[in-house]
Design a protein around this motif. Sequence first.
Motif, PDB file in Angstrom:
ATOM      1  N   GLU A 156       0.817  -1.198   0.000  1.00  0.00           N
ATOM      2  CA  GLU A 156       0.000   0.000   0.000  1.00  0.00           C
ATOM      3  C   GLU A 156       0.858   1.258   0.000  1.00  0.00           C
ATOM      4  OE1 GLU A 156      -3.729   2.058   2.402  1.00  0.00           O
ATOM      5  OE2 GLU A 156      -2.932   0.126   3.036  1.00  0.00           O
ATOM      6  N   ALA A 157       1.928   1.235   0.799  1.00  0.00           N
ATOM      7  CA  ALA A 157       2.808   2.400   0.858  1.00  0.00           C
ATOM      8  C   ALA A 157       3.454   2.667  -0.496  1.00  0.00           C
ATOM      9  CB  ALA A 157       3.886   2.198   1.913  1.00  0.00           C
ATOM     10  N   GLU A 176      -2.595  15.677  10.480  1.00  0.00           N
ATOM     11  CA  GLU A 176      -1.553  14.810  11.024  1.00  0.00           C
ATOM     12  C   GLU A 176      -1.293  13.627  10.097  1.00  0.00           C
ATOM     13  OE1 GLU A 176      -0.521  12.193  15.048  1.00  0.00           O
ATOM     14  OE2 GLU A 176      -2.387  13.319  14.913  1.00  0.00           O
ATOM     15  N   GLU A 177      -2.355  13.036   9.560  1.00  0.00           N
ATOM     16  CA  GLU A 177      -2.194  11.923   8.626  1.00  0.00           C
ATOM     17  C   GLU A 177      -1.490  12.389   7.350  1.00  0.00           C
ATOM     18  OE1 GLU A 177      -5.791   9.932   7.750  1.00  0.00           O
ATOM     19  OE2 GLU A 177      -6.046   9.103   9.760  1.00  0.00           O
ATOM     20  N   LYS A 182       3.365  12.405   3.912  1.00  0.00           N
ATOM     21  CA  LYS A 182       4.455  13.099   3.224  1.00  0.00           C
ATOM     22  C   LYS A 182       5.816  12.649   3.748  1.00  0.00           C
ATOM     23  CE  LYS A 182       1.862  17.264   1.965  1.00  0.00           C
ATOM     24  NZ  LYS A 182       1.723  18.730   2.127  1.00  0.00           N
ATOM     25  N   GLU A 183       5.895  12.405   5.063  1.00  0.00           N
ATOM     26  CA  GLU A 183       7.147  11.954   5.664  1.00  0.00           C
ATOM     27  C   GLU A 183       7.503  10.550   5.180  1.00  0.00           C
ATOM     28  OE1 GLU A 183      10.569  12.227   7.993  1.00  0.00           O
ATOM     29  OE2 GLU A 183       9.110  13.754   7.372  1.00  0.00           O
ATOM     30  N   HIS A 190      13.998   8.006  -0.269  1.00  0.00           N
ATOM     31  CA  HIS A 190      15.392   7.957   0.191  1.00  0.00           C
ATOM     32  C   HIS A 190      15.874   6.513   0.282  1.00  0.00           C
ATOM     33  CE1 HIS A 190      19.042   9.293   2.133  1.00  0.00           C
ATOM     34  NE2 HIS A 190      18.798   8.525   3.184  1.00  0.00           N
ATOM     35  N   ALA A 191      15.000   5.616   0.754  1.00  0.00           N
ATOM     36  CA  ALA A 191      15.369   4.206   0.878  1.00  0.00           C
ATOM     37  C   ALA A 191      15.628   3.588  -0.487  1.00  0.00           C
ATOM     38  CB  ALA A 191      14.258   3.444   1.604  1.00  0.00           C
ATOM     39  N   ILE A 192      14.801   3.935  -1.456  1.00  0.00           N
ATOM     40  CA  ILE A 192      14.969   3.397  -2.807  1.00  0.00           C
ATOM     41  C   ILE A 192      16.289   3.865  -3.413  1.00  0.00           C
ATOM     42  CG2 ILE A 192      14.036   3.459  -5.160  1.00  0.00           C
ATOM     43  CD1 ILE A 192      11.248   3.581  -3.877  1.00  0.00           C
ATOM     44  N   GLU A 193      16.688   5.086  -3.116  1.00  0.00           N
ATOM     45  CA  GLU A 193      17.955   5.619  -3.635  1.00  0.00           C
ATOM     46  C   GLU A 193      19.149   4.812  -3.122  1.00  0.00           C
ATOM     47  OE1 GLU A 193      18.150   9.708  -2.592  1.00  0.00           O
ATOM     48  OE2 GLU A 193      16.584  10.337  -4.002  1.00  0.00           O
TER      49      GLU A 193
END
Length: 246
Positions: A156-157, A176-177, A182-183, A190-193
């Motif tokens: 889903e993410a 808040e959601e 967005k975070e 960043h993780a994919i990079e």
Amino acid sequence: MSVVEEDVWKVYNLQKDPDARNEIIVKYLPLVKHIVKKLVISDIAQSEYEDLIHQGILGLIDAIEKYQPDKGVKFETYATLRIRGEIIDYLRKRDWMPRSLKKKYKKIEETVEKLQQRYNREPTVEEITEACGLEEEDVLKTLSYINVSNINSLEEAIENNLKIHSISEIDLKNPEEELLYKELKKKLAHAIEKLSEKERLVITLYYYEDLNYKDISKILNLTESRISQIHSKAIKKIREMLGEYF
């Protein structure tokens, strides 16, 4: 959505007309087949493939029953999650891959790495099968199942972040959601990079270009099982980097 499609949804939502529902099912049947082909390696038995298609259709029907157009989420997005969820639940309840094979996955993974070093290339399914001493069907089923298990918690993410969806298409109930969304999107990118070049390419082709293993294997000139392995390894790395969200 065309005027004709809008009329079909209006008829179904107001009257729950079976003919209108059947028309929607027929329209989105290709989506079910597409999801099944993305989740598993194409060499699984035809009977198993048909079982997964059936489960996917059940997920589609559930999506049709529960879909609320006024939420602002595209039906394809909502249906994809319901269809995939139904298929994964089915695999888990049926224990599609025996526990003994789950234990052998590490052996398969280690064997692939050794064969890569020995031949200085990607090993074939036949070479992996011979080196592991397992049946080819078991090797393919193991890789497919492990891949499904690995991507489930991230699906889903990734669907919401890698594909071009606007914030308005996602049902965010409060600021808040939206901030958390967005975070997560930023950390996911960043993780994919940080993935290897080949892992990033597989992730891009799978999610951005919406290709399945068979299509990606042709582009990269690798076996479907190897694409599945690269995908699973990439997802495992992403999960570790985003551990706080799981």
